[in-house]
Enzyme design. Structure first.
Site, mmCIF file in Angstrom:
data_model
loop_
_atom_site.group_PDB
_atom_site.id
_atom_site.type_symbol
_atom_site.label_atom_id
_atom_site.label_comp_id
_atom_site.label_asym_id
_atom_site.label_seq_id
_atom_site.Cartn_x
_atom_site.Cartn_y
_atom_site.Cartn_z
ATOM 1 N N ARG A 16 0.821 -1.216 0.000
ATOM 2 C CA ARG A 16 0.000 0.000 0.000
ATOM 3 C C ARG A 16 0.858 1.270 0.000
ATOM 4 O O ARG A 16 0.342 2.369 0.212
ATOM 5 C CB ARG A 16 -0.950 0.011 1.199
ATOM 6 C CG ARG A 16 -1.845 -1.209 1.291
ATOM 7 C CD ARG A 16 -2.885 -1.064 2.369
ATOM 8 N NE ARG A 16 -3.589 -2.329 2.615
ATOM 9 C CZ ARG A 16 -4.653 -2.455 3.410
ATOM 10 N NH1 ARG A 16 -5.145 -1.389 4.019
ATOM 11 N NH2 ARG A 16 -5.227 -3.629 3.592
ATOM 12 N N LEU B 148 5.711 1.828 3.405
ATOM 13 C CA LEU B 148 7.137 1.921 3.661
ATOM 14 C C LEU B 148 7.756 3.088 2.893
ATOM 15 O O LEU B 148 8.619 3.792 3.415
ATOM 16 C CB LEU B 148 7.834 0.612 3.289
ATOM 17 C CG LEU B 148 9.347 0.568 3.552
ATOM 18 C CD1 LEU B 148 9.665 0.902 5.001
ATOM 19 C CD2 LEU B 148 9.922 -0.799 3.182
ATOM 20 N N TYR C 217 15.620 -2.165 -0.401
ATOM 21 C CA TYR C 217 16.004 -0.792 -0.109
ATOM 22 C C TYR C 217 16.654 -0.040 -1.272
ATOM 23 O O TYR C 217 16.841 1.170 -1.189
ATOM 24 C CB TYR C 217 16.904 -0.765 1.131
ATOM 25 C CG TYR C 217 16.157 -1.228 2.356
ATOM 26 C CD1 TYR C 217 15.278 -0.382 3.009
ATOM 27 C CD2 TYR C 217 16.292 -2.532 2.820
ATOM 28 C CE1 TYR C 217 14.562 -0.810 4.112
ATOM 29 C CE2 TYR C 217 15.565 -2.974 3.923
ATOM 30 C CZ TYR C 217 14.708 -2.107 4.571
ATOM 31 O OH TYR C 217 13.978 -2.533 5.653
ATOM 32 N N PHE D 196 23.757 -1.001 13.846
ATOM 33 C CA PHE D 196 22.743 -0.271 14.609
ATOM 34 C C PHE D 196 21.363 -0.860 14.318
ATOM 35 O O PHE D 196 21.190 -1.640 13.384
ATOM 36 C CB PHE D 196 22.764 1.224 14.279
ATOM 37 C CG PHE D 196 22.888 1.520 12.811
ATOM 38 C CD1 PHE D 196 21.766 1.556 12.003
ATOM 39 C CD2 PHE D 196 24.126 1.763 12.246
ATOM 40 C CE1 PHE D 196 21.882 1.835 10.648
ATOM 41 C CE2 PHE D 196 24.251 2.042 10.902
ATOM 42 C CZ PHE D 196 23.125 2.071 10.095
#
Length: 424
Positions: free
Chosen positions: A113, A116, A145, A424
């Protein structure tokens, strides 16, 4: 359907956490043997967080260094991510702020949708507003990504060696000393050692608060790999110049019994490096040493009489970079040569006047480009972990001026491969 993207409040912290895979028992990683771990398990067992754990996490969630964003669909949190404030070391030694993307998830029932993308846009805008011209992440899945501008910039090896195969090429007399210490001592040593390491290592990242605090209380990992042992090296003056964390997990399978797993390893000089590996590779009652998260240019192989003794078992991308401000990024680092090139990045031309002590980068509209590429390729090239010639040969950048790609490689070439042991 109403979608809202915004930071969360304290009252919304537990609902935000419930979206995260690690809090709801959903997978967090590709189902492959992970280069993050020296052990055999891809990940620790997946368990839902208890109500008490959610309360504990929520109390510490909103800090100056942790900046969460959530996607609200009709008032309900359906996805979220966060930026952590860290620093990264660039070629030349400059340490600059970077927005670290972490804790990213969308509930399975709300996928496809565009949530992100909206979350990522909000977070990267926040980075730009705070003056962070780089963003980074470690990708749980490699196909996600790139569409947001991120690309692999550092890589890691996982390797193993049988103890009986190890012999060093030259004899070594340690001018310093080795010592096994307790977790509290190690917890005090590692932050100081890491600061020294990251000052001289391209790609290294500053640790998040409390990174090594668990060493002091001896917290056991969920994958059953056993307690941590802490080895340190001191130089002739008694100063710590190296350390390692290793485990000796018990196994009922004879194939994996007697395995020493190196979880962390740092050395400031060759004496410490040789002394620490010398002991780890010849530890009593062990037969195999496994090390993960190691630099791709690990020199240990070339210190052995049989370089084949060190068997590479996996290579994996580690830090992915996104260049949020091309001009500032190219001016922030130093270069291995002096040259000038016009780079067309996503259709915008920049003139890079590079030198060993810095660079100037200026907009160059109308100037013919020497090389055309996208922000993804620039992110991989930026620290020197990938060569421009690799992208040219893969058809991912275009060379307009003969020899320009070789010149760019000469500019970006690092003394050592970029590497970050801390994430991280």
């Amino acid at each position: 359907m109403t979608i809202e993207i915004r930071p969360i409040t304290r009252a919304e912290a537990k609902d935000y956490l419930r979206v995260m895979p690690w809090a709801n028992g959903f997978p967090q990683e590709e189902p492959e043997p992970s280069a993050w771990y020296a052990g055999r398990a891809a990940n620790p067992p997946q368990r839902k967080a208890t109500p008490d754990q959610l309360d504990q996490y929520a109390d510490t969630l909103l800090t100056d260094w942790f900046r969460p964003q959530a996607a609200f669909v009709d008032g309900k949190i359906a996805g979220g991510s966060a930026i952590v404030s860290v620093e990264i070391t660039l070629p030349g030694g400059r340490q600059v702020p970077m927005g670290g993307v972490t804790s990213t998830a969308v509930l399975p029932t709300y996928r496809r949708r565009g949530l992100l993308r909206k979350i990522m846009t909000a977070m990267l805008d926040d980075c730009r507003e705070r003056g962070e011209f780089l963003a980074g992440l470690s990708a749980s899945e490699a196909t996600i990504y790139g569409r947001y501008g991120f690309a692999p910039a550092t890589f890691q090896h996982r390797w193993e060696v049988r103890r009986t195969d190890v012999a060093f090429r030259t004899p070594f007399t340690d001018p310093g000393s080795l010592d096994l210490v307790d977790g509290a001592t190690a917890a005090a040593i590692w932050p100081v050692l890491h600061e020294q390491v990251r000052a001289m290592r391209v790609g290294e990242v500053s640790p998040l608060p409390g990174k090594w605090s668990a060493l002091a209380d001896g917290t056991l990992p969920a994958d059953g790999s056993g307690p941590a042992h802490h080895l340190i090296h001191r130089d002739a003056a008694g100063q710590v110049d190296g350390a390692a964390i290793f485990r000796l997990p018990w196994s009922s399978d004879p194939e994996y019994a007697g395995e020493l797993q190196v979880e962390a390893f740092e050395a400031l000089n060759q004496d410490a490096y040789r002394a620490l590996w010398g002991l780890l590779l010849d530890f009593d009652l062990t037969k195999r040493v496994v090390a993960a998260r190691r630099p791709v240019d690990e020199p240990l192989r070339w210190m052995l009489t049989n370089p084949r003794a060190l068997k590479l078992t996996r290579t994996r991308d580690n830090l992915w970079l996104n260049i949020l401000d091309v001009q500032r990024a190219l001016e922030a680092r130093t270069y291995a040569a002096t040259d000038a090139l016009v780079l067309e990045v996503d259709g915008v031309s920049w003139r890079l006047d590079a030198a060993t002590d810095g660079a100037a980068c200026t907009a160059a509209p109308g100037e013919p480009a020497d090389i055309s590429l996208t922000i993804n390729e620039l992110g991989s090239l930026y620290l020197g972990g990938v060569r421009a010639s690799e992208f040219r040969d893969a058809g991912r950048l275009t060379e307009h001026t003969s020899g320009a790609v070789s010149r760019l490689d000469a500019l970006l070439r690092p003394d050592r491969a970029p590497h970050n042991a801390v994430g991280f």
